[in-house]
Design a protein around this motif. Structure first.
Motif, mmCIF file in Angstrom:
data_model
loop_
_atom_site.group_PDB
_atom_site.id
_atom_site.type_symbol
_atom_site.label_atom_id
_atom_site.label_comp_id
_atom_site.label_asym_id
_atom_site.label_seq_id
_atom_site.Cartn_x
_atom_site.Cartn_y
_atom_site.Cartn_z
ATOM 1 N N LEU A 128 -3.813 -0.685 -4.932
ATOM 2 C CA LEU A 128 -3.042 0.546 -4.699
ATOM 3 C C LEU A 128 -1.540 0.264 -4.631
ATOM 4 O O LEU A 128 -0.733 1.084 -5.049
ATOM 5 N N PHE A 129 -1.201 -0.921 -4.079
ATOM 6 C CA PHE A 129 0.220 -1.237 -3.884
ATOM 7 C C PHE A 129 0.639 -2.452 -4.720
ATOM 8 O O PHE A 129 1.509 -3.224 -4.320
ATOM 9 N N SER A 130 0.058 -2.568 -5.910
ATOM 10 C CA SER A 130 0.338 -3.731 -6.766
ATOM 11 C C SER A 130 1.806 -3.881 -7.155
ATOM 12 O O SER A 130 2.252 -4.997 -7.422
ATOM 13 N N PRO A 131 2.625 -2.793 -7.207
ATOM 14 C CA PRO A 131 4.047 -3.025 -7.525
ATOM 15 C C PRO A 131 4.801 -3.770 -6.421
ATOM 16 O O PRO A 131 5.917 -4.237 -6.668
ATOM 17 N N ILE A 159 7.592 1.384 6.316
ATOM 18 C CA ILE A 159 6.569 2.438 6.399
ATOM 19 C C ILE A 159 5.308 1.797 6.964
ATOM 20 O O ILE A 159 4.936 0.686 6.562
ATOM 21 N N VAL A 160 4.687 2.482 7.912
ATOM 22 C CA VAL A 160 3.423 1.988 8.450
ATOM 23 C C VAL A 160 2.352 3.073 8.317
ATOM 24 O O VAL A 160 2.625 4.257 8.532
ATOM 25 N N VAL A 161 1.176 2.639 7.886
ATOM 26 C CA VAL A 161 0.013 3.525 7.803
ATOM 27 C C VAL A 161 -1.145 2.781 8.441
ATOM 28 O O VAL A 161 -1.458 1.657 8.020
ATOM 29 N N SER A 162 -1.770 3.396 9.434
ATOM 30 C CA SER A 162 -2.957 2.739 9.996
ATOM 31 C C SER A 162 -4.070 3.749 10.210
ATOM 32 O O SER A 162 -3.845 4.871 10.663
ATOM 33 N N ARG A 163 -5.256 3.327 9.835
ATOM 34 C CA ARG A 163 -6.483 4.111 9.992
ATOM 35 C C ARG A 163 -6.362 5.489 9.327
ATOM 36 O O ARG A 163 -6.779 6.508 9.858
ATOM 37 N N PHE A 164 -5.765 5.477 8.140
ATOM 38 C CA PHE A 164 -5.626 6.701 7.337
ATOM 39 C C PHE A 164 -5.598 6.282 5.880
ATOM 40 O O PHE A 164 -4.943 5.292 5.532
ATOM 41 N N LEU A 165 -6.311 7.004 5.039
ATOM 42 C CA LEU A 165 -6.330 6.668 3.614
ATOM 43 C C LEU A 165 -6.353 7.933 2.773
ATOM 44 O O LEU A 165 -7.267 8.755 2.890
ATOM 45 N N ASP A 166 -5.306 8.093 1.959
ATOM 46 C CA ASP A 166 -5.278 9.126 0.935
ATOM 47 C C ASP A 166 -4.750 8.426 -0.312
ATOM 48 O O ASP A 166 -3.548 8.190 -0.442
ATOM 49 N N ARG A 167 -5.671 8.069 -1.199
ATOM 50 C CA ARG A 167 -5.315 7.232 -2.348
ATOM 51 C C ARG A 167 -4.244 7.850 -3.233
ATOM 52 O O ARG A 167 -3.513 7.150 -3.915
ATOM 53 N N ARG A 168 -4.147 9.178 -3.222
ATOM 54 C CA ARG A 168 -3.159 9.857 -4.079
ATOM 55 C C ARG A 168 -1.731 9.504 -3.684
ATOM 56 O O ARG A 168 -0.801 9.716 -4.446
ATOM 57 N N LEU A 169 -1.548 9.012 -2.440
ATOM 58 C CA LEU A 169 -0.197 8.855 -1.898
ATOM 59 C C LEU A 169 0.464 7.523 -2.231
ATOM 60 O O LEU A 169 1.636 7.323 -1.906
ATOM 61 N N SER A 170 -0.277 6.600 -2.853
ATOM 62 C CA SER A 170 0.264 5.234 -2.952
ATOM 63 C C SER A 170 1.615 5.189 -3.694
ATOM 64 O O SER A 170 2.551 4.542 -3.227
ATOM 65 N N ASN A 171 1.733 5.914 -4.807
ATOM 66 C CA ASN A 171 3.019 5.883 -5.523
ATOM 67 C C ASN A 171 4.133 6.521 -4.703
ATOM 68 O O ASN A 171 5.267 6.029 -4.687
ATOM 69 N N ALA A 172 3.811 7.613 -4.027
ATOM 70 C CA ALA A 172 4.818 8.292 -3.193
ATOM 71 C C ALA A 172 5.266 7.381 -2.055
ATOM 72 O O ALA A 172 6.457 7.371 -1.694
ATOM 73 N N ILE A 173 4.353 6.610 -1.503
ATOM 74 C CA ILE A 173 4.708 5.674 -0.424
ATOM 75 C C ILE A 173 5.652 4.605 -0.970
ATOM 76 O O ILE A 173 6.680 4.291 -0.367
#
Ligand SMILES: C[S@@+](CC[C@H](N)C(=O)[O-])C[C@H]1O[C@@H](n2cnc3c(N)ncnc32)[C@H](O)[C@@H]1O
Length: 196
Positions: free
Chosen positions: A161-164, A107-121
């Protein structure tokens, strides 16, 4: 007042098809391409014109690309058809349930931030899957990034956000040292999902 869709359509309508070229992908991908699997599936989240998607497809991955902008998705789809790239691009407002039915190797995410999505990602990564993330930080040496703090990372925030995930790479130069070199205004993170 413009809706987010209209706002981004206006921006992307000024772009040309060459802006979809893989050469325009995020540095976190380009600099670390040796980490990518040679096949499998990938997701480019909030893809815009999809340079990350075209980069991943040229590396042999079957790519899904999502963005709220119909204009961007149309341009990326046209580019993918012209270059025979394995990319499926969908106009979609990304939300918590946008990609729960799927799992990806990358999965790649660049120049976009929605903190709610971290678990879903994280959930959407297959075991051993890799997340490549690069976006804007609150600490900046130039006023080039968004001004709204909702879209800017706090120090070390991608690590939180991605500590797991196992950290494969983290880079955030902040305001340390010469502002004219190094990674400024953005942070980079690569993480791997393990099920144990
Ligand atoms: C700064 S652009 C980054 C595009 C691409 N990832 C890149 O790095 O070139 C932000 C993108 O997020 C998309 N976007 C913003 N909010 C969104 C949402 N809620 N759902 C889907 N896409 C969204 C915009 O249309 C835009 O293409």
């Amino acid at each position: 007042m413009k809706s987010p869709e209209q706002h981004w359509d206006t921006i992307h309508s000024k772009a040309s098809l060459t802006d979809c070229d893989p050469t325009h992908c995020a540095n976190v991908l380009n600099d670390n391409a040796f980490l990518l699997p040679s096949n499998g599936t990938a997701l480019d989240l909030a893809c815009g014109l999809g340079a990350n998607a075209t980069f991943l497809a040229t590396h042999g991955l079957a790519v899904t690309a999502l963005d709220i902008s119909k204009v961007a998705i149309n341009k990326l789809s046209q580019y993918a058809t012209q270059h025979t790239l394995n990319i499926k691009a969908y106009e979609q407002k990304i939300d918590l349930d946008s990609f729960t039915d799927f799992a990806f190797d990358v999965i790649v995410v660049s120049r976009f931030l929605d903190r709610r999505l971290s678990n879903a990602i994280i959930e959407a990564l297959k075991p051993d899957g890799l997340l490549f993330y690069q976006t804007f930080t609150k600490e900046k040496t130039a006023p080039t990034s968004p001004s709204n703090p909702d879209y800017l990372l706090n120090r070390n925030e991608l690590l939180t956000l991605f500590s797991p995930l196992q950290v494969i790479l983290y880079r955030e130069n902040g305001l340390v040292g010469s502002p004219y070199v190094g990674l400024r205004n953005q942070a980079q993170f690569i993480g791997q999902k393990h099920n144990n």
